[in-house]
Design a protein around this motif. Structure first.
Motif, PDB file in Angstrom:
ATOM      1  N   LEU A  28       0.823  -1.198   0.000  1.00  0.00           N
ATOM      2  CA  LEU A  28       0.000   0.000   0.000  1.00  0.00           C
ATOM      3  C   LEU A  28       0.864   1.258   0.000  1.00  0.00           C
ATOM      4  O   LEU A  28       0.594   2.217  -0.717  1.00  0.00           O
ATOM      5  N   PHE A  29       1.927   1.245   0.829  1.00  0.00           N
ATOM      6  CA  PHE A  29       2.862   2.362   0.868  1.00  0.00           C
ATOM      7  C   PHE A  29       4.245   1.833   0.484  1.00  0.00           C
ATOM      8  O   PHE A  29       4.800   0.985   1.177  1.00  0.00           O
ATOM      9  N   GLU A  30       4.808   2.331  -0.603  1.00  0.00           N
ATOM     10  CA  GLU A  30       6.090   1.846  -1.097  1.00  0.00           C
ATOM     11  C   GLU A  30       7.095   2.990  -1.193  1.00  0.00           C
ATOM     12  O   GLU A  30       6.722   4.146  -1.377  1.00  0.00           O
TER      13      GLU A  30
END
Length: 245
Positions: A207-209
Motif C-alpha cells: 500500500l505504501f512503497e
C-alpha cells in the motif's frame, strides 16, 4: 578426441545446435599444420612456422572471442557480449573458459586462501572434472574465477554481513551476466527485480512503497556485496539510512 569434444559440447551447451565435433571447428583446417609439423625434423624455426598455420587462440582478445562467437552467436546469453564491460576491457572468452581441461593436474598442490566464513558455511565441492563439465567449461569455480580480477569485490565479501557467495551457496552469475546485458553493472534484471528474485517477500505490491526503490533499486539503502552493518545497510544505524534522504 572427436568423441571427447562431442561429449563436452553436449554437456556444456546443449542449446546451441551449430557446434562441430572436431578440432577444426575451433582451430581451423589442420592439414597444412600437420604436414608442416611432420616436415620440421626438429628444427625450431620450422616448428614455429608450422604452429602459425593453425588458429591457436594466441591473438588479441577480439580475435579470440570472435572465433568462439562463430558458434555461440546462437545463444541468447552471449548476444550482448560485444557491448559488455568484459569485452571493452580486453577479456576474451578463453580468459574465463578453457575448452580443454589442462589445469586440473596442477591444482592438487596449489595453496588456497580460504575466507573465515568458509569454515562455518560450506557447500559440497565436486571434482574439477565434474565442475568443469557442468559449469560452462570455466577455468576455475565461481567466485574464485571472478575474484582473480575483482579484488575489491572479494574484499567486500569478506566483511561480516554479506551474501553467501564465498561459501558456495550463491554464485556471481545469479545476479550478473558476465557476457553482458543492457543493465548496469551487467545485472541480469533491472534494479530491484534482481533482488526480489530471491527476496520474494519484498516484491509487494504494498500500500505504501518507497518510490526510490522503483527508480534506483535496493542498492540505495543496501550494499549488495558486503558490509560491516546489519542487513547490508549503507549506514551503521538504520535511522541514518533513512535520514540520508
Amino acid at each position: 578426441h572427436g568423441q571427447f569434444t562431442k561429449t563436452v559440447h553436449a554437456k556444456a551447451a546443449p542449446r546451441d545446435a551449430t557446434y562441430g565435433t572436431g578440432c577444426e571447428s575451433c582451430h581451423g583446417p589442420g592439414k597444412a599444420h600437420a604436414d608442416a609439423m611432420k616436415a620440421t625434423e626438429g628444427d625450431d624455426a620450422k616448428i614455429d612456422a608450422a604452429r602459425k598455420l593453425i588458429f591457436a587462440f594466441h591473438g588479441n582478445p577480439s580475435e579470440n572471442s570472435a572465433r568462439c562467437l562463430t558458434c555461440h552467436v546462437t545463444s541468447e546469453d552471449q548476444m550482448h557480449f560485444d557491448r559488455s564491460e568484459h569485452h571493452f576491457n580486453g577479456v576474451a572468452c578463453n580468459t574465463c573458459h578453457s575448452p580443454h581441461l589442462v589445469e586440473a593436474a596442477d591444482k592438487h598442490n596449489a595453496v588456497e586462501t580460504r575466507l573465515t566464513q568458509k569454515q562455518f558455511f560450506t557447500a559440497p565441492r565436486p571434482a574439477d572434472e565434474t565442475r568443469w563439465l557442468n559449469s560452462s567449461l570455466l577455468r576455475k569455480s565461481q567466485p574464485e574465477l571472478c575474484f582473480s580480477c575483482h579484488g575489491v569485490v572479494a574484499a567486500q565479501f569478506a566483511l561480516p554481513s554479506h551474501h553467501r557467495v564465498p561459501e558456495g551457496l550463491m554464485k556471481c552469475t545469479d545476479c550478473h551476466s558476465p557476457h553482458g546485458t543492457r543493465n548496469k553493472p551487467m545485472l541480469r534484471k533491472t534494479n530491484w527485480e534482481g533482488c526480489t528474485s530471491c527476496h520474494v517477500e519484498k516484491r509487494g505490491p504494498f500500500l505504501f512503497e518507497h518510490a526510490v526503490v522503483k527508480v534506483e533499486g535496493c542498492a540505495t539503502c543496501h550494499i549488495p556485496h558486503g558490509s560491516v552493518t546489519r542487513m547490508l545497510l549503507v549506514r551503521r544505524e538504520g535511522r541514518f539510512t533513512c535520514l540520508q534522504c
